[in-house]
Each structure stands twice: as C-alpha cells, then as structure tokens.
Design an enzyme around this catalytic site. Structure first.
Site, PDB file in Angstrom:
ATOM      1  N   LYS A  91      69.849  51.844  46.023  1.00 50.25           N
ATOM      2  CA  LYS A  91      69.476  52.937  45.128  1.00 50.25           C
ATOM      3  C   LYS A  91      67.980  53.210  45.273  1.00 50.25           C
ATOM      4  O   LYS A  91      67.170  52.272  45.346  1.00 50.25           O
ATOM      5  CB  LYS A  91      69.825  52.547  43.692  1.00 50.25           C
ATOM      6  CG  LYS A  91      69.591  53.631  42.651  1.00 50.25           C
ATOM      7  CD  LYS A  91      70.043  53.122  41.286  1.00 50.25           C
ATOM      8  CE  LYS A  91      69.910  54.168  40.196  1.00 50.25           C
ATOM      9  NZ  LYS A  91      70.411  53.667  38.896  1.00 50.25           N
ATOM     10  N   SER A 160      73.754  56.718  36.974  1.00 49.26           N
ATOM     11  CA  SER A 160      72.676  57.226  37.802  1.00 49.26           C
ATOM     12  C   SER A 160      72.722  56.717  39.234  1.00 49.26           C
ATOM     13  O   SER A 160      72.047  57.243  40.119  1.00 49.26           O
ATOM     14  CB  SER A 160      71.328  56.832  37.178  1.00 49.26           C
ATOM     15  OG  SER A 160      71.190  55.416  37.113  1.00 49.26           O
ATOM     16  N   SER A 184      75.515  53.133  34.440  1.00 54.41           N
ATOM     17  CA  SER A 184      75.129  53.691  35.734  1.00 54.41           C
ATOM     18  C   SER A 184      75.679  52.976  36.957  1.00 54.41           C
ATOM     19  O   SER A 184      75.468  53.423  38.073  1.00 54.41           O
ATOM     20  CB  SER A 184      73.599  53.753  35.836  1.00 54.41           C
ATOM     21  OG  SER A 184      73.072  54.621  34.866  1.00 54.41           O
TER      22      SER A 184
END
Length: 462
Positions: A91, A160, A184
């Site tokens: 990420k 996310s 997330s």
C-alpha cells in the site's frame, strides 16, 4: 527448449494461479525460478491494469532485476528465506527506500523515502521483494482513488487498501500488504473476493507507515488463501522499540498453527448482522442463513450486549481526534488540496473534547472484557464482512460499519470469500478471534472452509 507465445502465456497463467504456499515451496526447491513468476505477474499486470488500475508505482525492470538477483542467490547454495522469490505489493503509505511513497495525496507528489519501513526490511530479510506500490485512498481515509473492482470494474474495490486487495484479486501479485483503521483491509478483501487478515493490534510494527490514528492503525495482509495470509503475516510480526503498540513476545507461529489440525471441532458464535442501523442485503442474509443451516450444532446465535451499540461512535471519536493531530502538517501545508471528506473528518477531530477522547480510549478494555465472556463459550465469532457486496460506482468505498468494532477492540479478524450475490459479486464472511489468539483464529478459519467445501459448492479455495 523455446516456447511459442501461446505456450508461454499458459505457463504464466498456471504460475499466477498457484497457492502462495505452493509458490514458496517451488521457489525454495528450484522447481520454479523467481524470474518466471515475476514475468508471469508482469504479464498479468499488462492484461488487467488498464481495467483495474491497482498500481500507484510499478516498474517492470525493477521487478525483473529483483527476481533475477534472488535466483542468483539461490544458486549459491546458501539458505533462502521463508518468502524467497515471492513478490509482495505494498500500500502506498508504506515507506520504501528509493521508491515513491505518495500517501494518496498530491501534497506528497514526488516523495521518495530514503529508508524502508520496518516491515519492508522484514520482507527483504525473508527473501521477498517489493513488486510495486498499490493505490490508497487519500491519506488512507475514504476519498476514493482510481482503483476499480477486479470482478466488475463498474463497482468499488473498497478502501482504503483498495489497490492491494484489487491487485491480489486480479492475480497480478500473490501477496499484498495494507492497513486498517476502520475497515480498510477486511472490506476491500471482501469486495474483491480475496482473503484478508487484520491481526491483533500491535502484532505487526508500523514504523515507517503513514500514521492516521495510532490507537487504531493496524497492518493487515491479503492473499488467495488463509495459509497465504498466515505465511506473510508470520514474517512481519515482532517487537519494534519505535512502535509502542508492539511488545516483546515469542513468535506467534501463525503458519504452523494455521496448517495444523484442530484438536476438537470448533464452536462458532454466529451473528447475522452487526450492531447499528445497517441491515445486511437480502443476498447476504440468505447466505448467512444457509451457513447457519450448514453448521448446525457447531454454531449458536449471538447478539452482542447493548454495550456494543456505542462502539461505532467511540471508534470514530478516537479516529477523528487522532487524525486531526496526525494530519495537522498536511492541513497546514495544503488544506486546499485535500478533499472535502478528509477535511470534514479533520475538522470533526478538532472539535472533540479532551475528556471525551480520553474516555473513549478506555472503551477497548471494557469491550474486550465482554468479548472474553463470549469467547469462553466459542472458538470464534462469525458474521458478514460487509452488509452488501461491492456497491456500484466509484464515488464511495462502501460501508465499514461491520468492521470498525473489531478494529476498536484490537481483535484479530480474517475474511473469507465464501459467498457470491445474485449478480456474481463476492461477499465475505468475517471470522473474529480473541485478542492475541491470531494463530488459533487462522486455524479455525481453515477448518471452517474445509468443512464448508464438503457440503457447499460456493466455497472458494481458501
């Protein structure tokens, strides 16, 4: 022997569909080269990225160079690490030396760290390499990035950690890392049809990762199987003096335990829906009823005490208050460059009174005390990972209402891609364990999927 393009493509397809453990074993034995796996992943990126848009940064030459280096290392005969030759997606809030890490905001455009995050150092020490950086929502909150759902690009992949889940879901990479402050990891895993694992709070160090809410932020992982997430998380766990959430303790032995047989048949507490006003969709409700029927005496119905009804508000209060503090620098440098939804959260955090924030920090202990009484009667709690499958459109990342409670409590959670809705979109089942019992939770999750395979055709290979 040279292969034609069609044969090469088939070989690549067979590699990227292997279970991550099979990849690991073949790489370690020399039955498969890291360069072959890397090339197969790169080709899959070329096929799928235009539709999925999971990557914030990926360089083919970098990927192939890292794989080649690891192949050369194995040929020396020296021992290889537990993740030797495996590519891992990160990420884009996880610092990587010499690779852009832009945190999903134009304010950090062009930012290139000079040090690796602790978990990146752990990955490299284990023999893995960074495949690339995956798209995050703005500052890991909920303003969507460019990523689309790999099952149906007209639907959200969640957030996310949307790029990480979508990259694994599209078979562009076998393993990926994200973070969860609300939902997330679990939500995008459920939407994209992959296994997501959010370990107990403090199991994996966060030094070198964007901090949004230090009391909640948790590193999580994605793979196509329970064994895959256990294998990846195993090498990431450990104490870090720079992260006060971590503690010095014995290795958790996640993979070894996850692969072991259960000593007795687990008992599961089944929740058809979570506290709050958001009811599950008809498809999800039917799936949970079918699951209840299949489990029979192995499960009992659970309704959480009224104490849990305030958990969502409490989690949000902590999140926003800490977000206002952690993102003060972003607001000061570029308030006009932040989305309205991120600014609204920051402003809400500024309005939280100190007494209310400090009181909110006491809630996880209270909630875990209540959960301990439940876990005295069961091995795990099972419930929907999300109220629905991935919503249509890209303007929202979906609801995390079924995830935030478990993040607040800091308990381990794994989501399993066991169901599909009437339109063929994935729906996840959330399996929740007692805080600190991560290995046992993963073992229970593998047992559950094995049991359901015997009786239902909808269960995927997890």
């Amino acid at each position: 022997m040279a292969h034609d393009k069609a044969t090469t493509a088939r070989l690549g397809d067979s590699l990227i569909t292997l279970d991550p453990l099979d990849m690991r074993d073949r790489l370690a034995s020399g039955a498969m080269r890291a360069a072959d796996l890397a090339a197969a992943c790169v080709e899959q990126v070329k096929r799928r990225e235009a539709d999925v848009q999971a990557w914030a940064w990926l360089d083919e030459q970098h990927v192939m160079a890292q794989a080649g280096r690891l192949d050369a290392q194995r040929k020396t005969g020296h021992p290889v690490g537990p993740l030797h030759g495996l590519p891992v997606a990160l990420k884009d809030i996880i610092d990587t030396n010499g690779i852009p890490t832009e945190n999903g905001t134009i304010i950090d455009k062009g930012r290139v760290p000079t040090e690796d995050a602790v978990i990146v150092r752990k990955l490299k020490a284990a023999g893995a390499y960074v495949m690339g950086k995956t798209v995050t929502t703005e500052l890991a909150y909920i303003a969507p990035g460019k990523t689309r759902n790999p099952v149906n690009p007209d639907h959200t992949p969640g957030g996310s950690s949307q790029g990480s889940a979508a990259a694994v879901g599209a078979a562009m990479v076998p393993l990926a890392i994200g973070t969860q402050t609300g939902g997330s990891v679990i939500r995008p895993a459920a939407y994209c049809g992959v296994v997501g694992f959010k370990p107990s709070f403090g199991m994996i160090p966060r030094t070198g990762i964007l901090s949004q809410s230090p009391s909640l932020d948790t590193v999580g992982v994605f793979a196509t199987s329970v064994a895959g997430v256990a294998m990846l998380a195993d090498v990431l766990c450990g104490d870090d003096p720079a992260d006060p959430a971590t503690t010095l303790s014995a290795p958790p032995r996640l993979l070894a335990t996850a692969l072991s047989d259960v000593p007795v048949r687990p008992t599961l507490a089944l929740m058809a829906h979570m506290p709050g006003d958001t009811a599950p969709s008809e498809d999800m409700a039917l799936a949970m009823q079918e699951l209840s029927d299949l489990l029979g005496e192995d499960a009992f119905a659970l309704t959480l005490p009224i104490l849990f009804d305030e958990a969502a508000e409490i989690r949000e209060r902590i999140n926003f208050a800490e977000m206002a503090k952690c993102y003060y620098g972003y607001e000061r440098r570029g308030r006009q460059q932040l989305s309205e939804i991120t600014l609204a959260a920051i402003d809400a955090g500024k309005a939280v009174l100190a007494r209310d924030y400090l009181a909110a920090l006491d809630w996880p202990k209270l909630l875990n005390a209540a959960l301990d009484e439940i876990f005295a009667r069961c091995d795990a709690i099972i419930c929907p990972a999300t109220p629905t499958s991935a919503p249509a459109g890209l303007s929202s990342t979906g609801s995390a209402v079924y995830n935030g409670l478990w993040t607040l409590c800091g308990v381990p959670v794994v989501t399993l891609p066991l169901f599909e809705d009437s339109a063929g979109l994935p729906m996840g089942l959330q399996v929740v364990g007692r805080r600190g019992n991560d290995a046992r939770l993963l073992r229970t999750a593998r047992w559950l999927t094995s049991e359901l395979k015997k009786t239902s055709g909808v269960v995927t290979n997890v």
